[in-house]
Design a protein around this motif. Sequence first.
Motif, PDB file in Angstrom:
ATOM      1  N   ALA A   1      -7.554 -17.310  29.530  1.00 21.08           N
ATOM      2  CA  ALA A   1      -8.288 -15.970  29.960  1.00 21.08           C
ATOM      3  C   ALA A   1      -7.098 -15.472  31.128  1.00 21.08           C
ATOM      4  O   ALA A   1      -7.486 -14.136  31.313  1.00 21.08           O
ATOM      5  CB  ALA A   1      -9.516 -16.404  30.580  1.00 21.08           C
ATOM      6  N   ARG A   2      -6.408 -16.244  31.983  1.00 26.76           N
ATOM      7  CA  ARG A   2      -5.506 -15.624  32.771  1.00 26.76           C
ATOM      8  C   ARG A   2      -4.379 -15.041  32.202  1.00 26.76           C
ATOM      9  O   ARG A   2      -3.745 -14.117  33.076  1.00 26.76           O
ATOM     10  CB  ARG A   2      -5.235 -16.794  33.591  1.00 26.76           C
ATOM     11  CG  ARG A   2      -6.269 -17.386  34.961  1.00 26.76           C
ATOM     12  CD  ARG A   2      -5.833 -18.113  36.002  1.00 26.76           C
ATOM     13  NE  ARG A   2      -5.162 -19.247  35.478  1.00 26.76           N
ATOM     14  CZ  ARG A   2      -6.178 -20.291  35.606  1.00 26.76           C
ATOM     15  NH1 ARG A   2      -7.265 -20.034  36.175  1.00 26.76           N
ATOM     16  NH2 ARG A   2      -6.021 -21.516  35.222  1.00 26.76           N
ATOM     17  N   LEU A   3      -4.064 -15.178  31.100  1.00 27.28           N
ATOM     18  CA  LEU A   3      -3.080 -14.515  30.422  1.00 27.28           C
ATOM     19  C   LEU A   3      -3.124 -13.163  29.867  1.00 27.28           C
ATOM     20  O   LEU A   3      -4.239 -12.721  29.403  1.00 27.28           O
ATOM     21  CB  LEU A   3      -2.487 -15.263  29.176  1.00 27.28           C
ATOM     22  CG  LEU A   3      -2.199 -16.784  29.283  1.00 27.28           C
ATOM     23  CD1 LEU A   3      -1.747 -17.508  28.018  1.00 27.28           C
ATOM     24  CD2 LEU A   3      -1.024 -16.951  30.417  1.00 27.28           C
ATOM     25  N   PRO A   4      -2.336 -12.221  30.392  1.00 27.85           N
ATOM     26  CA  PRO A   4      -2.517 -10.723  30.041  1.00 27.85           C
ATOM     27  C   PRO A   4      -2.407 -10.676  28.351  1.00 27.85           C
ATOM     28  O   PRO A   4      -1.622 -11.276  27.812  1.00 27.85           O
ATOM     29  CB  PRO A   4      -1.265  -9.991  30.571  1.00 27.85           C
ATOM     30  CG  PRO A   4      -0.641 -11.155  31.005  1.00 27.85           C
ATOM     31  CD  PRO A   4      -1.081 -12.284  30.913  1.00 27.85           C
ATOM     32  N   GLY A   5      -3.370 -10.031  27.943  1.00 24.98           N
ATOM     33  CA  GLY A   5      -3.459 -10.011  26.294  1.00 24.98           C
ATOM     34  C   GLY A   5      -4.504 -10.736  25.641  1.00 24.98           C
ATOM     35  O   GLY A   5      -4.684 -10.683  24.504  1.00 24.98           O
TER      36      GLY A   5
ATOM     37  N   ILE B   1      -1.540 -23.609  26.428  1.00 22.88           N
ATOM     38  CA  ILE B   1      -1.430 -22.289  27.321  1.00 22.88           C
ATOM     39  C   ILE B   1      -0.115 -21.866  27.655  1.00 22.88           C
ATOM     40  O   ILE B   1       0.369 -20.960  27.534  1.00 22.88           O
ATOM     41  CB  ILE B   1      -2.224 -22.758  28.667  1.00 22.88           C
ATOM     42  CG1 ILE B   1      -3.539 -23.112  28.473  1.00 22.88           C
ATOM     43  CG2 ILE B   1      -2.049 -21.504  29.625  1.00 22.88           C
ATOM     44  CD1 ILE B   1      -4.335 -23.821  29.637  1.00 22.88           C
ATOM     45  N   ALA B   2       0.837 -23.011  27.573  1.00 23.53           N
ATOM     46  CA  ALA B   2       2.290 -22.485  28.129  1.00 23.53           C
ATOM     47  C   ALA B   2       2.789 -21.703  26.862  1.00 23.53           C
ATOM     48  O   ALA B   2       3.505 -20.782  26.905  1.00 23.53           O
ATOM     49  CB  ALA B   2       2.983 -23.846  28.530  1.00 23.53           C
ATOM     50  N   ALA B   3       2.409 -22.253  25.584  1.00 25.56           N
ATOM     51  CA  ALA B   3       2.858 -21.822  24.435  1.00 25.56           C
ATOM     52  C   ALA B   3       2.317 -20.469  24.306  1.00 25.56           C
ATOM     53  O   ALA B   3       3.280 -19.463  23.777  1.00 25.56           O
ATOM     54  CB  ALA B   3       2.615 -22.750  22.842  1.00 25.56           C
ATOM     55  N   PHE B   4       1.049 -20.304  24.414  1.00 28.69           N
ATOM     56  CA  PHE B   4       0.662 -18.848  24.480  1.00 28.69           C
ATOM     57  C   PHE B   4       1.086 -17.980  25.419  1.00 28.69           C
ATOM     58  O   PHE B   4       1.742 -16.712  24.741  1.00 28.69           O
ATOM     59  CB  PHE B   4      -0.877 -18.795  24.711  1.00 28.69           C
ATOM     60  CG  PHE B   4      -1.769 -19.036  23.397  1.00 28.69           C
ATOM     61  CD1 PHE B   4      -2.061 -17.884  22.576  1.00 28.69           C
ATOM     62  CD2 PHE B   4      -2.459 -20.321  23.028  1.00 28.69           C
ATOM     63  CE1 PHE B   4      -2.966 -18.112  21.516  1.00 28.69           C
ATOM     64  CE2 PHE B   4      -3.103 -20.272  21.887  1.00 28.69           C
ATOM     65  CZ  PHE B   4      -3.398 -19.204  20.971  1.00 28.69           C
ATOM     66  N   GLU B   5       1.613 -18.360  26.399  1.00 30.02           N
ATOM     67  CA  GLU B   5       2.125 -17.536  27.400  1.00 30.02           C
ATOM     68  C   GLU B   5       3.552 -17.145  27.034  1.00 30.02           C
ATOM     69  O   GLU B   5       3.834 -15.898  26.999  1.00 30.02           O
ATOM     70  CB  GLU B   5       2.211 -18.308  28.705  1.00 30.02           C
ATOM     71  CG  GLU B   5       2.697 -17.602  30.156  1.00 30.02           C
ATOM     72  CD  GLU B   5       2.599 -18.336  31.340  1.00 30.02           C
ATOM     73  OE1 GLU B   5       2.426 -19.515  31.625  1.00 30.02           O
ATOM     74  OE2 GLU B   5       2.453 -17.490  32.308  1.00 30.02           O
ATOM     75  N   GLU B   6       4.303 -18.153  26.440  1.00 23.79           N
ATOM     76  CA  GLU B   6       5.612 -17.725  26.236  1.00 23.79           C
ATOM     77  C   GLU B   6       5.691 -16.870  24.925  1.00 23.79           C
ATOM     78  O   GLU B   6       6.375 -15.843  24.897  1.00 23.79           O
ATOM     79  CB  GLU B   6       6.233 -19.132  25.736  1.00 23.79           C
ATOM     80  CG  GLU B   6       7.862 -19.041  25.552  1.00 23.79           C
ATOM     81  CD  GLU B   6       7.987 -20.556  24.757  1.00 23.79           C
ATOM     82  OE1 GLU B   6       7.675 -21.662  25.531  1.00 23.79           O
ATOM     83  OE2 GLU B   6       8.617 -20.500  23.764  1.00 23.79           O
TER      84      GLU B   6
END
Length: 346
Positions: A270-274, A338-343
Amino acid sequence: MDRIDLRSDTVSWPTPAMREAMATARVGDDVYGEDPTVNELEALAAETLGKEAGLFVVSGTMANLVALLAHCGRGDEAIMGDRCHTFLYEVGSIAALGGIQPRTIPVQADGTFDLDDIRAAIRDSEDIHQPTTRLIALENAQCGVGGMPLTAAYTAEVGKLAEEFGLKLHIDGSRIFNAAAALNCPARELVEAADSVSFCLSKGLCAPVGAMVVGSREFISRARRMRKALGGGMRQAGVLAAAGLVAMREMIGRIHEDHATARQLAEGLARLPGIEIDLERVRINMVIMRLADSVPYTADEIAARLRERGILVGGRGERSFRLVTHYWITPAVVEQVIAAFEEILA
Ligand code: TLP
């Protein structure tokens, strides 16, 4: 497990303790009622949920099917949610094999039915034109709306209504132990009003195969005949029941850990934009997430990129996913996801 699989908790592999128990299980012919391990599991399931007797079946689908076949006759109507698994994902089996007509009513956002909707769906038993309403089916946790637990108080109200009209109450409790953990109460309190309950040993409890049906002794003996009729008499099923016993003894008590990893995942994403997630609705081990309109990829495209990184997710339409945590999704794995989504979204 050899990959990060968030498509469902059904994908969870058996634990080392289960494999060990399976290898050394005592067995007999269960169709003759002679498999000691199956008998032990059936007794434990019944006791855990506060019912008289239990029945070991192949799957959650078979559990719901034998229960409804045991309660309803051909042409009878069963009231159930329009988002429930039995209506949506059980191949129409109650209709195809039992001649049972599903009467669907809306599942509300919190997983409940409006009691007035139930009342309005009950047929007039005096009218020769109408089918006979025989049963109400609840699902707890209600997964079609993201895994909402139904409280004991609500279920008791539905039970009162069922009793008033002489109807049976069945609970698809595939994830009843998730619901119980979410509500912090014993599962047996959530099913007190029910005539029958199904629950899964696979899914969050990690057994490789199996589900249980529990209810009165008389109901279970009819369900047992239905299981046989469906080809579900399993002979030396103790090798499977042994894993079920480990599931019940060791896995129910840790299921809240999967809720914690779901929350960790939801909060991190939820912290990731998008990414849009309603954190209030993360109640069990399920996270429903949506891609914001600003994201230039579809859910399928994101899923393909995750797959390249060894991560599997379940699509829910063009812009949504369902992510389900389980025993094999540890806090460290969640950070990786989470890191994979962020990337991918960067
Ligand atoms: N649900 C599966 C899929 O079939 C959708 C999943 O991945 O969530 N009741 C409920 C509430 C369920 O969620 C499921 C399985 C079942 C019954 C059926 O259990 P199985 O798969 O053991 O037949």
